[in-house]
Write an enzyme that holds these catalytic residues in place. Structure first.
Site, PDB file in Angstrom:
ATOM      1  N   GLU A 234      44.659  39.612  38.236  1.00  0.00           N
ATOM      2  CA  GLU A 234      45.347  40.616  39.094  1.00  0.00           C
ATOM      3  C   GLU A 234      44.356  41.441  39.900  1.00  0.00           C
ATOM      4  O   GLU A 234      44.481  42.654  40.051  1.00  0.00           O
ATOM      5  CB  GLU A 234      46.261  41.495  38.253  1.00  0.00           C
ATOM      6  CG  GLU A 234      47.390  40.671  37.724  1.00  0.00           C
ATOM      7  CD  GLU A 234      48.610  41.473  37.374  1.00  0.00           C
ATOM      8  OE1 GLU A 234      48.916  42.436  38.080  1.00  0.00           O
ATOM      9  OE2 GLU A 234      49.257  41.091  36.399  1.00  0.00           O
ATOM     10  N   GLY A 235      43.362  40.747  40.430  1.00  0.00           N
ATOM     11  CA  GLY A 235      42.324  41.394  41.234  1.00  0.00           C
ATOM     12  C   GLY A 235      41.162  41.772  40.347  1.00  0.00           C
ATOM     13  O   GLY A 235      41.324  42.558  39.413  1.00  0.00           O
TER      14      GLY A 235
ATOM     15  N   PHE B 141      60.470  32.533  29.626  1.00  0.00           N
ATOM     16  CA  PHE B 141      59.208  33.089  30.126  1.00  0.00           C
ATOM     17  C   PHE B 141      59.132  32.933  31.647  1.00  0.00           C
ATOM     18  O   PHE B 141      59.728  32.014  32.209  1.00  0.00           O
ATOM     19  CB  PHE B 141      58.022  32.358  29.487  1.00  0.00           C
ATOM     20  CG  PHE B 141      58.046  32.424  28.000  1.00  0.00           C
ATOM     21  CD1 PHE B 141      57.412  33.454  27.327  1.00  0.00           C
ATOM     22  CD2 PHE B 141      58.740  31.475  27.257  1.00  0.00           C
ATOM     23  CE1 PHE B 141      57.452  33.531  25.944  1.00  0.00           C
ATOM     24  CE2 PHE B 141      58.794  31.543  25.877  1.00  0.00           C
ATOM     25  CZ  PHE B 141      58.153  32.571  25.215  1.00  0.00           C
TER      26      PHE B 141
ATOM     27  N   ILE C 127      47.397  29.749  35.696  1.00  0.00           N
ATOM     28  CA  ILE C 127      48.684  30.456  35.670  1.00  0.00           C
ATOM     29  C   ILE C 127      48.981  30.890  34.229  1.00  0.00           C
ATOM     30  O   ILE C 127      49.191  30.048  33.343  1.00  0.00           O
ATOM     31  CB  ILE C 127      49.827  29.545  36.171  1.00  0.00           C
ATOM     32  CG1 ILE C 127      49.462  28.931  37.525  1.00  0.00           C
ATOM     33  CG2 ILE C 127      51.142  30.308  36.241  1.00  0.00           C
ATOM     34  CD1 ILE C 127      50.352  27.776  37.923  1.00  0.00           C
TER      35      ILE C 127
ATOM     36  N   ARG D 255      49.492  46.237  38.140  1.00  0.00           N
ATOM     37  CA  ARG D 255      48.083  46.549  37.827  1.00  0.00           C
ATOM     38  C   ARG D 255      47.942  47.665  36.787  1.00  0.00           C
ATOM     39  O   ARG D 255      47.143  47.530  35.852  1.00  0.00           O
ATOM     40  CB  ARG D 255      47.300  46.867  39.108  1.00  0.00           C
ATOM     41  CG  ARG D 255      46.926  45.599  39.842  1.00  0.00           C
ATOM     42  CD  ARG D 255      46.171  45.841  41.132  1.00  0.00           C
ATOM     43  NE  ARG D 255      45.789  44.546  41.700  1.00  0.00           N
ATOM     44  CZ  ARG D 255      45.558  44.325  42.987  1.00  0.00           C
ATOM     45  NH1 ARG D 255      45.660  45.304  43.855  1.00  0.00           N
ATOM     46  NH2 ARG D 255      45.206  43.123  43.400  1.00  0.00           N
TER      47      ARG D 255
ATOM     48  N   ALA E  62      52.133  32.223  40.300  1.00  0.00           N
ATOM     49  CA  ALA E  62      51.025  31.344  40.675  1.00  0.00           C
ATOM     50  C   ALA E  62      50.545  31.675  42.081  1.00  0.00           C
ATOM     51  O   ALA E  62      51.208  31.345  43.060  1.00  0.00           O
ATOM     52  CB  ALA E  62      51.486  29.890  40.605  1.00  0.00           C
TER      53      ALA E  62
ATOM     54  N   ILE F 206      27.613  48.444  17.864  1.00  0.00           N
ATOM     55  CA  ILE F 206      27.464  49.472  16.819  1.00  0.00           C
ATOM     56  C   ILE F 206      27.545  48.846  15.433  1.00  0.00           C
ATOM     57  O   ILE F 206      26.781  49.189  14.534  1.00  0.00           O
ATOM     58  CB  ILE F 206      28.539  50.587  16.985  1.00  0.00           C
ATOM     59  CG1 ILE F 206      28.210  51.431  18.216  1.00  0.00           C
ATOM     60  CG2 ILE F 206      28.633  51.461  15.736  1.00  0.00           C
ATOM     61  CD1 ILE F 206      29.287  52.462  18.566  1.00  0.00           C
TER      62      ILE F 206
HETATM   63  C1  LIG Z   1      42.810  33.617  31.791  1.00  0.00           C
HETATM   64  C2  LIG Z   1      43.186  33.750  33.232  1.00  0.00           C
HETATM   65  C3  LIG Z   1      44.504  33.941  33.562  1.00  0.00           C
HETATM   66  C4  LIG Z   1      44.880  34.042  34.919  1.00  0.00           C
HETATM   67  N1  LIG Z   1      46.209  34.177  35.233  1.00  0.00           N
HETATM   68  C5  LIG Z   1      46.589  34.096  36.535  1.00  0.00           C
HETATM   69  C6  LIG Z   1      47.972  34.069  36.895  1.00  0.00           C
HETATM   70  O1  LIG Z   1      48.860  34.211  36.056  1.00  0.00           O
HETATM   71  N2  LIG Z   1      48.292  33.862  38.208  1.00  0.00           N
HETATM   72  C7  LIG Z   1      47.344  33.702  39.174  1.00  0.00           C
HETATM   73  O2  LIG Z   1      47.690  33.517  40.324  1.00  0.00           O
HETATM   74  N3  LIG Z   1      46.015  33.766  38.871  1.00  0.00           N
HETATM   75  C8  LIG Z   1      45.624  33.939  37.581  1.00  0.00           C
HETATM   76  N4  LIG Z   1      44.284  33.958  37.257  1.00  0.00           N
HETATM   77  C9  LIG Z   1      43.291  33.846  38.321  1.00  0.00           C
HETATM   78  C10 LIG Z   1      42.608  35.182  38.630  1.00  0.00           C
HETATM   79  O3  LIG Z   1      43.518  36.080  39.201  1.00  0.00           O
HETATM   80  C11 LIG Z   1      41.412  34.867  39.568  1.00  0.00           C
HETATM   81  O4  LIG Z   1      40.464  34.157  38.803  1.00  0.00           O
HETATM   82  C12 LIG Z   1      40.803  36.118  40.141  1.00  0.00           C
HETATM   83  O5  LIG Z   1      41.681  36.717  41.060  1.00  0.00           O
HETATM   84  C13 LIG Z   1      39.480  35.818  40.875  1.00  0.00           C
HETATM   85  O6  LIG Z   1      39.659  34.818  41.818  1.00  0.00           O
HETATM   86  P1  LIG Z   1      38.673  33.547  41.832  1.00  0.00           P
HETATM   87  O7  LIG Z   1      38.724  32.951  40.462  1.00  0.00           O
HETATM   88  O8  LIG Z   1      39.005  32.662  42.959  1.00  0.00           O
HETATM   89  O9  LIG Z   1      37.231  34.148  42.004  1.00  0.00           O
HETATM   90  P2  LIG Z   1      36.517  34.492  43.363  1.00  0.00           P
HETATM   91  O10 LIG Z   1      37.439  35.130  44.315  1.00  0.00           O
HETATM   92  O11 LIG Z   1      35.780  33.285  43.827  1.00  0.00           O
HETATM   93  O12 LIG Z   1      35.488  35.583  42.856  1.00  0.00           O
HETATM   94  C14 LIG Z   1      34.265  35.270  42.181  1.00  0.00           C
HETATM   95  C15 LIG Z   1      33.486  36.578  42.060  1.00  0.00           C
HETATM   96  O13 LIG Z   1      33.192  37.097  43.378  1.00  0.00           O
HETATM   97  C16 LIG Z   1      33.683  38.420  43.492  1.00  0.00           C
HETATM   98  N5  LIG Z   1      34.175  38.648  44.853  1.00  0.00           N
HETATM   99  C17 LIG Z   1      35.031  37.868  45.555  1.00  0.00           C
HETATM  100  N6  LIG Z   1      35.281  38.400  46.768  1.00  0.00           N
HETATM  101  C18 LIG Z   1      34.577  39.566  46.831  1.00  0.00           C
HETATM  102  C19 LIG Z   1      34.409  40.581  47.823  1.00  0.00           C
HETATM  103  N7  LIG Z   1      35.038  40.526  48.992  1.00  0.00           N
HETATM  104  N8  LIG Z   1      33.593  41.616  47.537  1.00  0.00           N
HETATM  105  C20 LIG Z   1      32.946  41.702  46.343  1.00  0.00           C
HETATM  106  N9  LIG Z   1      33.058  40.767  45.376  1.00  0.00           N
HETATM  107  C21 LIG Z   1      33.852  39.717  45.608  1.00  0.00           C
HETATM  108  C22 LIG Z   1      34.819  38.526  42.473  1.00  0.00           C
HETATM  109  O14 LIG Z   1      35.051  39.851  42.090  1.00  0.00           O
HETATM  110  C23 LIG Z   1      34.255  37.682  41.338  1.00  0.00           C
HETATM  111  O15 LIG Z   1      33.363  38.452  40.577  1.00  0.00           O
HETATM  112  C24 LIG Z   1      43.892  33.939  35.928  1.00  0.00           C
HETATM  113  C25 LIG Z   1      42.537  33.777  35.569  1.00  0.00           C
HETATM  114  C26 LIG Z   1      42.184  33.674  34.254  1.00  0.00           C
HETATM  115  C27 LIG Z   1      40.734  33.486  33.910  1.00  0.00           C
END
Ligand SMILES: Cc1cc2nc3c(=O)[nH]c(=O)nc-3n(C[C@H](O)[C@H](O)[C@H](O)COP(=O)(O)OP(=O)(O)OC[C@H]3O[C@@H](n4cnc5c(N)ncnc54)[C@H](O)[C@@H]3O)c2cc1C
Length: 416
Positions: free
Chosen positions: A393-394, A135, A174, A270, A139, A367
């Site tokens: 992924e954003g 796998f 991750i 994406r 990160a 529904i």
């Molecule tokens: C189950 C799971 C699996 C994941 N797997 C991976 C992985 O494999 N690798 C990895 O690196 N990460 C992973 N993530 C992390 C994930 O990519 C992040 O949680 C995500 O990118 C959001 O970042 P954050 O948690 O720091 O939230 P924040 O950036 O703090 O965002 C919080 C909220 O604010 C909003 N926001 C932030 N900035 C802006 C802006 N400029 N304008 C408008 N709205 C905004 C966001 O959309 C969100 O709604 C995973 C998360 C989960 C829950």
């Protein structure tokens, strides 16, 4: 020219995967949802062996000689990402959490495919075809760097004497990290900074292989959905890596070229997240229609909207959302196959599918009312599973920003 006709390879793949989804995923989907952190080894072993037999790095079947000749003759473009999208959609229709346990694939190998040198591709990706399933993971996220990954604090320093990289920091959330580091001889591609002052220009990705001293999994998340898949925290403490484990150039240029190289991974992944979201959404929609049909309610397609019942209008709207989103996804993967720049299409397909899958799976529960909410059926599970596609992924908001910048011609610093 984009074609909507399914190729032979797509049809073959879908036929095989529907059998896998029906027989190996659906029957155990609830079990792995109830027992988070248990690993669906039977599915994993089967997929690993199936991919090995096909002699391919993924479920994409190698074209036979006749097809290869035709491709050459007609100058047909490759369809790797299109087939991957169909594959992922079908596996996620089977179970979105288990799909994320599929060996070989994952963000880690996608990063190497996109940003690795030919030597790095050979060295790291050849691990995937061995006897045992392997796998990979990626990160990026840290406690204070998620959407804004320019704030990454995980530090990479070059030891000038030994020519090794030393990594220190903590990475959270991750996907498949545990499977990559502890359950297989895999790897995690870790984003770290060579110089925090340089912000994005200083960020590079590094391959941290299972068993590397100083790399430790410290936490496994307990999640709302996709509970068959593991999500972990990785701590790096004086973690030494060979010099060649850096992807891309170690030079810090004044531009963000290196960072953009790393971000290119997302242009191909994406749309694949979108495909996963849409597989879960299709499962929900089909289930609702089947449950309604069992109760004597058939949707009368083709009637003028004002003659439909409210329920029929809702189902037709769900179909519209699903199909339009799938077309966006197909366009984005087709562009990946054509090697055309697709930042806009990739972000749009992901944000649209994240929205649509969330709406369709919620609507399906709504529904069916109590049957939708009951754990006797999978509708409530799919509602939980779908949401992640709007987060990782954003997030939806971030992909909207990415798309808006492309449409309006703004740089990151001008629209954030
Ligand atoms: C189950 C799971 C699996 C994941 N797997 C991976 C992985 O494999 N690798 C990895 O690196 N990460 C992973 N993530 C992390 C994930 O990519 C992040 O949680 C995500 O990118 C959001 O970042 P954050 O948690 O720091 O939230 P924040 O950036 O703090 O965002 C919080 C909220 O604010 C909003 N926001 C932030 N900035 C802006 C802006 N400029 N304008 C408008 N709205 C905004 C966001 O959309 C969100 O709604 C995973 C998360 C989960 C829950």
């Amino acid at each position: 020219m984009i074609s909507f006709e399914k190729s032979k390879a797509v049809e073959q793949t879908q036929y095989l995967l529907k059998t896998v989804a029906d027989n190996m995923m659906r029957p155990v989907a609830r079990y792995f949802d109830d027992n988070e952190h248990e690993i669906p080894w039977e599915y994993i072993e089967f997929m690993h062996n199936a991919m090995k037999q096909m002699g391919s790095g993924s479920l994409v079947p190698e074209p036979d000689d006749k097809e290869k000749k035709e491709e050459k003759k007609d100058n047909k473009p490759r369809q790797t990402y299109q087939i991957m999208a169909h594959t992922i959609e079908m596996l996620s229709w089977g179970d979105g959490g288990m799909y994320l346990c599929t060996p070989r694939g994952g963000l880690g190998s996608a990063a190497i495919e996109t940003a690795g040198t030919p030597e790095q591709k050979k060295r790291f990706l050849s691990k995937l075809g061995g006897e045992k399933p392997v796998f990979t993971a990626m990160a990026i996220t840290e406690a204070e760097a998620g959407s804004d990954n320019s704030a990454i604090k995980c530090r990479a320093v070059l030891d000038e004497k030994t020519k090794e990289w030393i990594l220190n920091g903590e990475k959270i959330f991750i996907t498949a990290g545990n499977k990559a580091m502890l359950d297989s001889e895999g790897f995690i591609v870790v984003w770290a900074t060579l110089d925090p002052e340089a912000r994005r220009a200083g960020i590079r990705s590094f391959v941290v292989e299972a068993g590397t001293p100083g790399a430790k999994i410290t936490k496994m998340e307990e999640k709302h959905g996709i509970r068959a898949s593991d999500t972990v925290t990785l701590v790096l403490e004086d973690c030494r890596l060979p010099y060649d484990n850096i992807l891309g150039s170690p030079e810090i240029e004044r531009s963000t070229k290196g960072f953009k190289g790393a971000m290119q991974t997302f242009n191909v992944t994406r749309p694949l997240v979108a495909a996963s979201a849409l597989g879960i959404a299709r499962a929900s929609l089909e289930e609702v229609k089947a449950m309604l049909s069992e109760r004597g309610v058939e949707i009368r397609y083709g009637l003028p909207r004002q003659k439909m019942t409210n329920l029929e209008r809702e189902i037709v709207d769900m179909e519209r959302m699903l199909r339009s989103s799938w077309l966006l996804c197909l366009k984005a993967v087709w562009m990946s196959d054509q090697r055309k720049p697709n930042i806009l299409e990739s972000a749009m397909s992901k944000l649209h599918a994240g929205d649509v899958a969330t709406k369709i799976t919620h609507k399906a529960v709504e529904i069916m009312g109590p049957l939708g909410y009951s754990r006797e059926y999978l509708l409530e599970k799919w509602m939980r599973d779908a949401k992640i596609n709007d987060i990782f992924e954003g997030t939806g908001q971030i992909n909207r920003l990415v798309a808006a910048r492309q449409i309006l011609g703004y740089r990151g610093s001008q629209l954030r």
